[in-house]
Design a protein around this motif. Structure first.
Motif, PDB file in Angstrom:
ATOM      1  N   LEU A  19       0.843  -1.200   0.000  1.00 44.12           N
ATOM      2  CA  LEU A  19       0.000   0.000   0.000  1.00 44.12           C
ATOM      3  C   LEU A  19       0.875   1.245   0.000  1.00 44.12           C
ATOM      4  N   ALA A  40      -4.915   6.897   1.936  1.00 40.12           N
ATOM      5  CA  ALA A  40      -5.478   5.665   1.377  1.00 40.12           C
ATOM      6  C   ALA A  40      -5.713   4.678   2.509  1.00 40.12           C
ATOM      7  N   ALA A  42      -6.897   0.446   3.182  1.00 38.92           N
ATOM      8  CA  ALA A  42      -7.055  -0.841   2.501  1.00 38.92           C
ATOM      9  C   ALA A  42      -7.714  -1.896   3.377  1.00 38.92           C
ATOM     10  N   ASP A  43      -8.591  -2.652   2.736  1.00 36.31           N
ATOM     11  CA  ASP A  43      -9.181  -3.863   3.310  1.00 36.31           C
ATOM     12  C   ASP A  43      -8.562  -5.035   2.553  1.00 36.31           C
TER      13      ASP A  43
ATOM     14  N   MET B   5     -14.362   1.666   6.844  1.00 38.06           N
ATOM     15  CA  MET B   5     -14.923   2.553   5.816  1.00 38.06           C
ATOM     16  C   MET B   5     -16.238   1.917   5.394  1.00 38.06           C
ATOM     17  N   LEU B  52     -16.082   7.102   7.485  1.00 40.29           N
ATOM     18  CA  LEU B  52     -14.915   6.545   8.183  1.00 40.29           C
ATOM     19  C   LEU B  52     -15.192   6.516   9.678  1.00 40.29           C
ATOM     20  N   HIS B  76     -16.345  -2.029   5.322  1.00 34.88           N
ATOM     21  CA  HIS B  76     -15.032  -2.664   5.195  1.00 34.88           C
ATOM     22  C   HIS B  76     -14.129  -2.287   6.358  1.00 34.88           C
ATOM     23  N   GLU B  77     -13.595  -3.291   7.035  1.00 36.70           N
ATOM     24  CA  GLU B  77     -12.533  -2.999   7.988  1.00 36.70           C
ATOM     25  C   GLU B  77     -11.301  -2.632   7.168  1.00 36.70           C
ATOM     26  N   VAL B  78     -10.651  -1.530   7.515  1.00 33.10           N
ATOM     27  CA  VAL B  78      -9.464  -1.075   6.770  1.00 33.10           C
ATOM     28  C   VAL B  78      -8.273  -0.992   7.732  1.00 33.10           C
ATOM     29  N   PRO B  79      -7.641  -2.149   7.974  1.00 33.54           N
ATOM     30  CA  PRO B  79      -6.538  -2.174   8.940  1.00 33.54           C
ATOM     31  C   PRO B  79      -5.275  -1.483   8.435  1.00 33.54           C
ATOM     32  N   LEU B  80      -5.202  -1.256   7.111  1.00 32.22           N
ATOM     33  CA  LEU B  80      -4.016  -0.584   6.555  1.00 32.22           C
ATOM     34  C   LEU B  80      -4.375   0.823   6.116  1.00 32.22           C
ATOM     35  N   GLU B  81      -3.495   1.781   6.451  1.00 33.26           N
ATOM     36  CA  GLU B  81      -3.698   3.124   5.915  1.00 33.26           C
ATOM     37  C   GLU B  81      -2.364   3.812   5.717  1.00 33.26           C
ATOM     38  N   VAL B  82      -2.358   4.725   4.806  1.00 28.85           N
ATOM     39  CA  VAL B  82      -1.127   5.431   4.476  1.00 28.85           C
ATOM     40  C   VAL B  82      -1.470   6.874   4.124  1.00 28.85           C
TER      41      VAL B  82
END
Lengths: 82, 82
Positions: A19, A40, A42-43, B5, B52, B76-82
Motif C-alpha cells: 500500500l 489511502a 485498505a481492506d 470505511m 470513516l 469494510h474494515e481497513v486495517p491498513l492506511e497510508v
C-alpha cells in the motif's frame, strides 16, 4: 480543485508495504496532473482500497493511477464532507 | 478498536445539510456501541456516501447506522492506511 474518493478492487492480500509503495508511486508523479493524494485505506481481505485526493478532475486522478500501474475501478467526486 | 470505511448508496441528491444531519444522528448514539464516526464524504450525483469510523466491529457500525435510519450497503474494515 475538487475532492475525490477513488476505489481499487482486486487487491486481495495487499500488505502495508505494498500500500505504501503504491501510494509513493502515485505521489512521485501526481504533480504532473496537479493532483494531491491525501490518504489511502485498505481492506486486504476484500481486496478494496479507498483513496482520497484533491485534483482538478477525475480524469487527472485516473491518469496518475494508470501510470503508477493501478487504475481505479471507480472515482467519485465528493463535494460534500462532514 | 479498528478502523472501518462504510459505503451508503441510493443517496442521489443528498445536500450538505442532509449529510450533516445524518452524521449528527450517528454521533448522537454512537457511544451506545463504542463507535466513533470520524468523517463522511458524499457524491450527490452518484448517490454514494463514504463514512470513516473507529469501532469494535462492523456490526457495531451497522447497528448505529440502522438506528439512525441509514443502513450501510457495505462496511469494510481497513486495517491498513497510508
Amino acid at each position: 480543485m475538487a475532492t475525490f474518493m477513488d476505489v481499487h478492487t482486486g487487491m486481495t492480500g495487499i500488505t502495508e508495504d505494498q500500500l505504501r509503495e503504491a501510494h509513493t508511486a502515485d505521489r512521485a508523479i501526481e504533480g504532473d496532473e496537479n493532483v494531491r493524494f491525501e490518504k489511502a485505506w485498505a481492506d486486504p481481505e476484500a481486496g478494496v482500497v479507498y483513496c482520497l485526493s484533491e485534483a482538478p478532475s477525475a480524469e487527472a486522478v485516473q491518469r496518475i493511477h494508470e501510470r503508477a500501474g493501478h487504475p481505479a475501478a471507480e472515482i467519485h467526486e465528493v463535494p460534500l464532507e462532514v
